[in-house]
Design an enzyme around this catalytic site. Structure first.
Site, PDB file in Angstrom:
ATOM      1  N   PHE A   1       0.871  -1.184   0.000  1.00  0.00           N
ATOM      2  CA  PHE A   1       0.000   0.000   0.000  1.00  0.00           C
ATOM      3  C   PHE A   1       0.899   1.222   0.000  1.00  0.00           C
ATOM      4  O   PHE A   1       1.683   1.440   0.919  1.00  0.00           O
ATOM      5  CB  PHE A   1      -0.926  -0.036   1.223  1.00  0.00           C
ATOM      6  CG  PHE A   1      -1.872  -1.193   1.183  1.00  0.00           C
ATOM      7  CD1 PHE A   1      -3.113  -1.076   0.588  1.00  0.00           C
ATOM      8  CD2 PHE A   1      -1.497  -2.428   1.703  1.00  0.00           C
ATOM      9  CE1 PHE A   1      -3.972  -2.165   0.532  1.00  0.00           C
ATOM     10  CE2 PHE A   1      -2.345  -3.513   1.648  1.00  0.00           C
ATOM     11  CZ  PHE A   1      -3.587  -3.389   1.058  1.00  0.00           C
TER      12      PHE A   1
ATOM     13  N   HIS B   1       2.684  -5.219   3.087  1.00  0.00           N
ATOM     14  CA  HIS B   1       3.606  -4.118   3.357  1.00  0.00           C
ATOM     15  C   HIS B   1       2.907  -2.803   3.035  1.00  0.00           C
ATOM     16  O   HIS B   1       2.036  -2.732   2.155  1.00  0.00           O
ATOM     17  CB  HIS B   1       4.860  -4.254   2.491  1.00  0.00           C
ATOM     18  CG  HIS B   1       5.827  -3.113   2.637  1.00  0.00           C
ATOM     19  ND1 HIS B   1       5.785  -1.992   1.823  1.00  0.00           N
ATOM     20  CD2 HIS B   1       6.856  -2.930   3.504  1.00  0.00           C
ATOM     21  CE1 HIS B   1       6.742  -1.168   2.183  1.00  0.00           C
ATOM     22  NE2 HIS B   1       7.418  -1.705   3.198  1.00  0.00           N
ATOM     23  N   CYS B   2       3.268  -1.753   3.763  1.00  0.00           N
ATOM     24  CA  CYS B   2       2.751  -0.416   3.437  1.00  0.00           C
ATOM     25  C   CYS B   2       3.884   0.586   3.572  1.00  0.00           C
ATOM     26  O   CYS B   2       4.813   0.397   4.364  1.00  0.00           O
ATOM     27  CB  CYS B   2       1.579  -0.029   4.337  1.00  0.00           C
ATOM     28  SG  CYS B   2       2.001   0.153   6.094  1.00  0.00           S
ATOM     29  N   GLU B   3       3.808   1.628   2.771  1.00  0.00           N
ATOM     30  CA  GLU B   3       4.776   2.712   2.902  1.00  0.00           C
ATOM     31  C   GLU B   3       4.451   3.531   4.145  1.00  0.00           C
ATOM     32  O   GLU B   3       3.390   3.359   4.756  1.00  0.00           O
ATOM     33  CB  GLU B   3       4.755   3.574   1.637  1.00  0.00           C
ATOM     34  CG  GLU B   3       5.241   2.808   0.411  1.00  0.00           C
ATOM     35  CD  GLU B   3       5.237   3.644  -0.852  1.00  0.00           C
ATOM     36  OE1 GLU B   3       4.808   4.818  -0.790  1.00  0.00           O
ATOM     37  OE2 GLU B   3       5.666   3.139  -1.903  1.00  0.00           O
TER      38      GLU B   3
END
Length: 337
Positions: A65, A125-127
Protein backbone atom coordinates in the site's frame (compact mmCIF):
# COMPACT_ATOMS: atom_id res chain seq x y z
CA UNK A 1 -5.70 -30.62 12.28
CA UNK A 2 -5.12 -27.81 14.79
CA UNK A 3 -2.75 -30.07 16.75
CA UNK A 4 -0.92 -30.95 13.51
CA UNK A 5 -0.38 -27.27 12.71
CA UNK A 6 0.81 -26.60 16.25
CA UNK A 7 3.37 -29.44 16.16
CA UNK A 8 4.83 -28.30 12.85
CA UNK A 9 4.51 -24.54 13.42
CA UNK A 10 7.60 -22.53 12.57
CA UNK A 11 8.11 -19.08 14.06
CA UNK A 12 8.40 -16.47 11.29
CA UNK A 13 11.69 -14.63 10.75
CA UNK A 14 12.43 -11.47 12.70
CA UNK A 15 10.82 -8.50 11.01
CA UNK A 16 7.54 -10.24 10.24
CA UNK A 17 4.31 -10.58 12.21
CA UNK A 18 1.99 -13.49 11.46
CA UNK A 19 -1.62 -12.32 11.20
CA UNK A 20 -3.07 -15.66 10.17
CA UNK A 21 -1.99 -18.85 8.41
CA UNK A 22 0.42 -17.85 5.58
CA UNK A 23 -0.31 -14.12 5.92
CA UNK A 24 2.51 -11.98 7.34
CA UNK A 25 3.10 -8.24 7.83
CA UNK A 26 6.46 -6.46 7.72
CA UNK A 27 7.00 -4.87 11.14
CA UNK A 28 8.21 -1.61 9.56
CA UNK A 29 4.49 -0.93 9.03
CA UNK A 30 4.13 -0.41 12.80
CA UNK A 31 6.28 2.69 13.02
CA UNK A 32 6.15 6.34 11.99
CA UNK A 33 9.89 6.36 11.26
CA UNK A 34 11.03 6.57 7.66
CA UNK A 35 13.60 4.10 6.33
CA UNK A 36 16.46 5.42 4.22
CA UNK A 37 17.37 3.76 0.92
CA UNK A 38 20.28 1.46 1.81
CA UNK A 39 18.95 0.56 5.27
CA UNK A 40 15.54 -0.19 3.82
CA UNK A 41 16.98 -2.44 1.11
CA UNK A 42 19.07 -4.28 3.70
CA UNK A 43 16.02 -4.68 5.97
CA UNK A 44 13.75 -6.09 3.24
CA UNK A 45 16.48 -8.25 1.72
CA UNK A 46 17.38 -9.74 5.10
CA UNK A 47 13.79 -10.75 5.74
CA UNK A 48 13.40 -12.31 2.29
CA UNK A 49 16.61 -14.31 2.76
CA UNK A 50 15.40 -15.60 6.13
CA UNK A 51 12.01 -16.47 4.67
CA UNK A 52 13.57 -18.60 1.97
CA UNK A 53 15.61 -20.43 4.58
CA UNK A 54 12.52 -20.99 6.75
CA UNK A 55 10.25 -22.01 3.87
CA UNK A 56 12.49 -23.36 1.07
CA UNK A 57 9.53 -24.73 -0.91
CA UNK A 58 7.38 -21.59 -0.59
CA UNK A 59 6.30 -19.04 -3.20
CA UNK A 60 5.82 -15.45 -2.10
CA UNK A 61 3.64 -12.57 -3.19
CA UNK A 62 3.72 -9.06 -1.70
CA UNK A 63 0.77 -6.66 -1.48
CA UNK A 64 2.00 -3.10 -0.98
CA UNK A 65 0.00 0.00 0.00
CA UNK A 66 1.72 3.07 -1.30
CA UNK A 67 1.39 6.84 -1.47
CA UNK A 68 2.97 7.77 -4.79
CA UNK A 69 2.65 6.82 -8.43
CA UNK A 70 5.39 5.23 -10.49
CA UNK A 71 7.55 2.30 -9.42
CA UNK A 72 7.78 1.92 -5.65
CA UNK A 73 11.02 1.34 -3.76
CA UNK A 74 9.62 -2.01 -2.66
CA UNK A 75 9.12 -3.04 -6.32
CA UNK A 76 12.74 -2.23 -7.14
CA UNK A 77 14.01 -4.34 -4.26
CA UNK A 78 11.75 -7.34 -4.92
CA UNK A 79 12.66 -7.37 -8.60
CA UNK A 80 16.06 -8.67 -7.56
CA UNK A 81 14.36 -11.57 -5.77
CA UNK A 82 11.89 -12.37 -8.57
CA UNK A 83 8.94 -11.86 -6.19
CA UNK A 84 5.63 -10.58 -7.56
CA UNK A 85 4.29 -7.40 -5.99
CA UNK A 86 0.86 -5.81 -6.33
CA UNK A 87 0.54 -2.14 -5.47
CA UNK A 88 -2.60 -0.55 -4.02
CA UNK A 89 -3.33 3.05 -3.02
CA UNK A 90 -2.93 4.13 0.60
CA UNK A 91 -6.29 5.91 0.85
CA UNK A 92 -9.50 6.83 -0.91
CA UNK A 93 -9.95 10.62 -0.99
CA UNK A 94 -8.05 11.03 2.26
CA UNK A 95 -9.79 8.19 4.10
CA UNK A 96 -7.83 5.00 4.91
CA UNK A 97 -10.11 2.81 2.80
CA UNK A 98 -10.14 1.62 -0.78
CA UNK A 99 -12.98 1.74 -3.28
CA UNK A 100 -15.22 -1.34 -3.30
CA UNK A 101 -13.83 -2.21 -6.73
CA UNK A 102 -10.26 -2.35 -5.35
CA UNK A 103 -11.37 -4.07 -2.14
CA UNK A 104 -13.00 -6.77 -4.25
CA UNK A 105 -9.88 -7.10 -6.42
CA UNK A 106 -7.66 -7.38 -3.34
CA UNK A 107 -9.85 -10.00 -1.65
CA UNK A 108 -10.13 -12.16 -4.76
CA UNK A 109 -6.40 -11.90 -5.46
CA UNK A 110 -5.57 -12.86 -1.86
CA UNK A 111 -7.96 -15.80 -1.86
CA UNK A 112 -6.79 -17.04 -5.26
CA UNK A 113 -3.10 -16.87 -4.32
CA UNK A 114 -3.54 -18.74 -1.04
CA UNK A 115 -5.83 -21.31 -2.68
CA UNK A 116 -3.22 -22.21 -5.33
CA UNK A 117 -1.32 -24.35 -2.85
CA UNK A 118 -0.25 -24.79 0.79
CA UNK A 119 3.21 -23.37 0.06
CA UNK A 120 1.97 -19.98 -1.14
CA UNK A 121 2.68 -17.19 1.35
CA UNK A 122 1.33 -13.62 1.32
CA UNK A 123 3.41 -10.72 2.64
CA UNK A 124 1.73 -7.40 3.43
CA UNK A 125 3.61 -4.12 3.36
CA UNK A 126 2.75 -0.42 3.44
CA UNK A 127 4.78 2.71 2.90
CA UNK A 128 5.19 5.18 5.75
CA UNK A 129 1.80 6.23 7.15
CA UNK A 130 -0.13 3.40 5.49
CA UNK A 131 -0.88 1.30 8.58
CA UNK A 132 -4.57 2.40 8.88
CA UNK A 133 -5.53 1.14 5.40
CA UNK A 134 -3.38 -1.98 5.79
CA UNK A 135 -5.13 -2.78 9.09
CA UNK A 136 -8.52 -2.40 7.42
CA UNK A 137 -7.57 -4.65 4.51
CA UNK A 138 -6.23 -7.31 6.88
CA UNK A 139 -9.53 -7.29 8.75
CA UNK A 140 -11.41 -7.49 5.45
CA UNK A 141 -9.48 -10.56 4.25
CA UNK A 142 -9.96 -12.34 7.59
CA UNK A 143 -13.73 -11.79 7.35
CA UNK A 144 -13.85 -12.62 3.63
CA UNK A 145 -12.06 -15.94 4.22
CA UNK A 146 -14.25 -16.63 7.29
CA UNK A 147 -11.26 -16.83 9.61
CA UNK A 148 -12.81 -14.25 11.95
CA UNK A 149 -16.38 -13.13 12.63
CA UNK A 150 -17.67 -9.80 13.86
CA UNK A 151 -16.54 -6.65 12.10
CA UNK A 152 -15.60 -4.62 15.18
CA UNK A 153 -13.96 -7.58 16.92
CA UNK A 154 -11.83 -8.32 13.86
CA UNK A 155 -10.81 -4.68 13.35
CA UNK A 156 -9.90 -4.33 17.04
CA UNK A 157 -7.80 -7.50 16.90
CA UNK A 158 -5.79 -6.22 13.95
CA UNK A 159 -5.22 -2.73 15.38
CA UNK A 160 -3.95 -4.27 18.64
CA UNK A 161 -0.98 -5.70 16.72
CA UNK A 162 0.50 -2.19 16.51
CA UNK A 163 1.32 0.40 19.21
CA UNK A 164 -1.84 1.85 20.69
CA UNK A 165 -1.35 5.44 19.54
CA UNK A 166 -0.14 4.63 16.00
CA UNK A 167 -3.58 5.06 14.40
CA UNK A 168 -4.13 8.54 15.86
CA UNK A 169 -0.61 9.59 14.79
CA UNK A 170 -1.29 8.58 11.19
CA UNK A 171 -4.92 9.66 10.79
CA UNK A 172 -6.23 13.08 11.94
CA UNK A 173 -9.75 11.63 12.04
CA UNK A 174 -10.78 8.38 13.68
CA UNK A 175 -11.55 6.24 10.59
CA UNK A 176 -12.92 3.21 12.43
CA UNK A 177 -16.66 4.02 11.96
CA UNK A 178 -16.36 4.16 8.15
CA UNK A 179 -14.01 1.18 8.13
CA UNK A 180 -16.55 -0.74 10.19
CA UNK A 181 -19.27 0.16 7.68
CA UNK A 182 -17.16 -1.22 4.81
CA UNK A 183 -16.41 -4.40 6.75
CA UNK A 184 -20.17 -4.85 7.04
CA UNK A 185 -20.29 -4.63 3.25
CA UNK A 186 -17.67 -7.41 3.07
CA UNK A 187 -19.68 -9.55 5.51
CA UNK A 188 -22.72 -9.29 3.25
CA UNK A 189 -20.88 -11.37 0.64
CA UNK A 190 -22.25 -14.46 2.37
CA UNK A 191 -25.83 -13.21 2.12
CA UNK A 192 -26.05 -12.00 -1.48
CA UNK A 193 -25.99 -13.80 -4.83
CA UNK A 194 -24.13 -10.85 -6.40
CA UNK A 195 -21.27 -9.28 -4.47
CA UNK A 196 -20.40 -6.56 -4.59
CA UNK A 197 -23.67 -5.28 -6.07
CA UNK A 198 -23.61 -3.17 -9.22
CA UNK A 199 -23.05 0.55 -8.75
CA UNK A 200 -26.26 2.52 -8.26
CA UNK A 201 -26.66 6.12 -9.35
CA UNK A 202 -28.60 8.08 -6.73
CA UNK A 203 -29.36 11.68 -5.82
CA UNK A 204 -28.31 12.96 -2.42
CA UNK A 205 -31.27 15.22 -1.73
CA UNK A 206 -30.57 16.82 1.64
CA UNK A 207 -28.96 16.41 5.04
CA UNK A 208 -30.81 16.63 8.33
CA UNK A 209 -28.79 17.13 11.51
CA UNK A 210 -30.70 16.33 14.68
CA UNK A 211 -29.27 17.95 17.81
CA UNK A 212 -26.75 20.59 16.80
CA UNK A 213 -23.07 19.96 17.66
CA UNK A 214 -21.05 22.66 19.42
CA UNK A 215 -18.11 23.82 17.32
CA UNK A 216 -18.31 27.59 17.79
CA UNK A 217 -17.86 27.56 21.58
CA UNK A 218 -21.37 28.87 22.19
CA UNK A 219 -23.51 25.81 21.47
CA UNK A 220 -23.71 25.90 17.70
CA UNK A 221 -22.04 25.58 14.31
CA UNK A 222 -22.20 26.79 10.72
CA UNK A 223 -22.11 23.54 8.71
CA UNK A 224 -20.56 23.27 5.26
CA UNK A 225 -20.67 20.07 3.21
CA UNK A 226 -18.16 18.64 0.73
CA UNK A 227 -18.81 15.51 -1.32
CA UNK A 228 -16.27 13.45 -3.27
CA UNK A 229 -16.80 10.39 -5.42
CA UNK A 230 -17.41 9.02 -8.87
CA UNK A 231 -19.39 11.29 -11.16
CA UNK A 232 -22.38 9.23 -12.37
CA UNK A 233 -22.67 11.50 -15.40
CA UNK A 234 -19.15 10.49 -16.58
CA UNK A 235 -19.75 6.87 -17.53
CA UNK A 236 -16.24 6.13 -18.76
CA UNK A 237 -14.39 7.83 -15.90
CA UNK A 238 -14.48 6.09 -12.52
CA UNK A 239 -11.86 8.25 -10.80
CA UNK A 240 -13.21 10.14 -7.75
CA UNK A 241 -13.94 13.81 -8.18
CA UNK A 242 -15.06 16.83 -6.19
CA UNK A 243 -18.85 16.64 -6.62
CA UNK A 244 -20.33 19.26 -4.31
CA UNK A 245 -19.45 22.04 -1.90
CA UNK A 246 -21.67 24.40 0.08
CA UNK A 247 -20.97 27.97 -1.08
CA UNK A 248 -19.43 29.87 1.84
CA UNK A 249 -21.13 33.11 0.96
CA UNK A 250 -24.73 32.05 0.64
CA UNK A 251 -27.88 31.80 2.73
CA UNK A 252 -27.27 28.06 3.02
CA UNK A 253 -24.10 28.67 5.08
CA UNK A 254 -25.98 29.86 8.14
CA UNK A 255 -25.34 29.42 11.83
CA UNK A 256 -27.44 27.00 13.91
CA UNK A 257 -27.69 27.18 17.70
CA UNK A 258 -28.68 24.43 20.12
CA UNK A 259 -30.80 26.91 22.09
CA UNK A 260 -32.76 27.95 18.98
CA UNK A 261 -33.32 24.69 17.11
CA UNK A 262 -32.88 20.95 17.53
CA UNK A 263 -32.33 20.29 13.85
CA UNK A 264 -30.81 21.72 10.71
CA UNK A 265 -31.96 20.78 7.21
CA UNK A 266 -29.61 21.59 4.36
CA UNK A 267 -30.46 20.98 0.71
CA UNK A 268 -27.76 19.30 -1.39
CA UNK A 269 -29.24 17.89 -4.64
CA UNK A 270 -26.10 16.09 -5.82
CA UNK A 271 -25.79 13.08 -8.15
CA UNK A 272 -23.75 10.31 -6.51
CA UNK A 273 -22.64 6.79 -7.42
CA UNK A 274 -20.29 4.19 -5.94
CA UNK A 275 -17.95 5.14 -3.10
CA UNK A 276 -18.85 8.49 -1.57
CA UNK A 277 -16.87 10.60 0.90
CA UNK A 278 -19.20 13.01 2.67
CA UNK A 279 -17.56 15.66 4.84
CA UNK A 280 -19.14 18.23 7.15
CA UNK A 281 -17.05 21.12 8.45
CA UNK A 282 -17.76 24.17 10.57
CA UNK A 283 -17.28 27.55 8.91
CA UNK A 284 -15.51 29.97 11.21
CA UNK A 285 -16.97 33.41 11.99
CA UNK A 286 -14.48 34.97 9.59
CA UNK A 287 -16.37 33.08 6.83
CA UNK A 288 -13.10 31.68 5.48
CA UNK A 289 -11.53 29.09 7.79
CA UNK A 290 -13.10 25.66 8.20
CA UNK A 291 -12.82 23.07 10.94
CA UNK A 292 -13.70 19.45 10.22
CA UNK A 293 -16.70 18.21 12.22
CA UNK A 294 -17.30 14.74 10.80
CA UNK A 295 -16.95 12.46 7.78
CA UNK A 296 -19.05 9.56 6.50
CA UNK A 297 -17.85 7.18 3.78
CA UNK A 298 -20.37 4.85 2.15
CA UNK A 299 -21.11 2.99 -1.07
CA UNK A 300 -24.36 3.61 -2.93
CA UNK A 301 -24.65 -0.05 -4.01
CA UNK A 302 -25.45 -1.02 -0.42
CA UNK A 303 -28.10 1.67 0.13
CA UNK A 304 -31.49 -0.04 0.22
CA UNK A 305 -33.71 2.72 1.61
CA UNK A 306 -34.10 6.43 1.00
CA UNK A 307 -32.20 7.43 4.11
CA UNK A 308 -28.83 6.70 5.71
CA UNK A 309 -28.87 7.48 9.44
CA UNK A 310 -25.66 7.75 11.47
CA UNK A 311 -25.20 8.58 15.15
CA UNK A 312 -22.13 10.04 16.82
CA UNK A 313 -20.52 6.59 17.10
CA UNK A 314 -20.92 6.01 13.36
CA UNK A 315 -19.14 9.10 12.02
CA UNK A 316 -15.42 9.73 11.56
CA UNK A 317 -14.43 12.61 13.84
CA UNK A 318 -11.26 14.35 14.97
CA UNK A 319 -9.82 12.50 17.95
CA UNK A 320 -11.18 13.69 21.31
CA UNK A 321 -14.03 15.80 19.86
CA UNK A 322 -16.80 13.33 20.66
CA UNK A 323 -18.10 15.56 23.47
CA UNK A 324 -18.78 18.32 20.92
CA UNK A 325 -21.69 16.19 19.73
CA UNK A 326 -24.81 15.72 21.88
CA UNK A 327 -25.28 12.14 23.06
CA UNK A 328 -28.32 11.63 20.82
CA UNK A 329 -26.84 13.37 17.77
CA UNK A 330 -27.93 12.02 14.40
CA UNK A 331 -27.18 12.90 10.80
CA UNK A 332 -29.72 11.76 8.21
CA UNK A 333 -28.56 11.53 4.61
CA UNK A 334 -31.76 11.70 2.56
CA UNK A 335 -31.58 10.01 -0.83
CA UNK A 336 -33.77 9.92 -3.93
CA UNK A 337 -33.68 6.36 -5.32
Amino acid sequence: MALFRKLFYRKPPDGLLEISDRIYVFDCCFTTDAWEGKNYKFYIGGIIDQLREHFPDASFMVFNFRATKGESEMSKILREYAITIMDYPRHYEGCPLLSMELIHHFLRSTDSWLALGPHNILLMHCEQGGWPVLAFMLAAVLIYRKQYTGEQRTLDMVYKQAPRDLLSLMSPLNPIPSQHRYLQYVSRRNLASEWPPSDRALILDCIIIRLIPDFDGSGGCRPLFHIYGQDPLSVDDRTPKFLFSTPKKSKVARSYKQAESELAKIDINCNIQGDIVFECSNLNDDMEREEMMFRVVFNTSFIRSNILIVNRDEIDIIWHTKDNFPKDFRAEVCILL
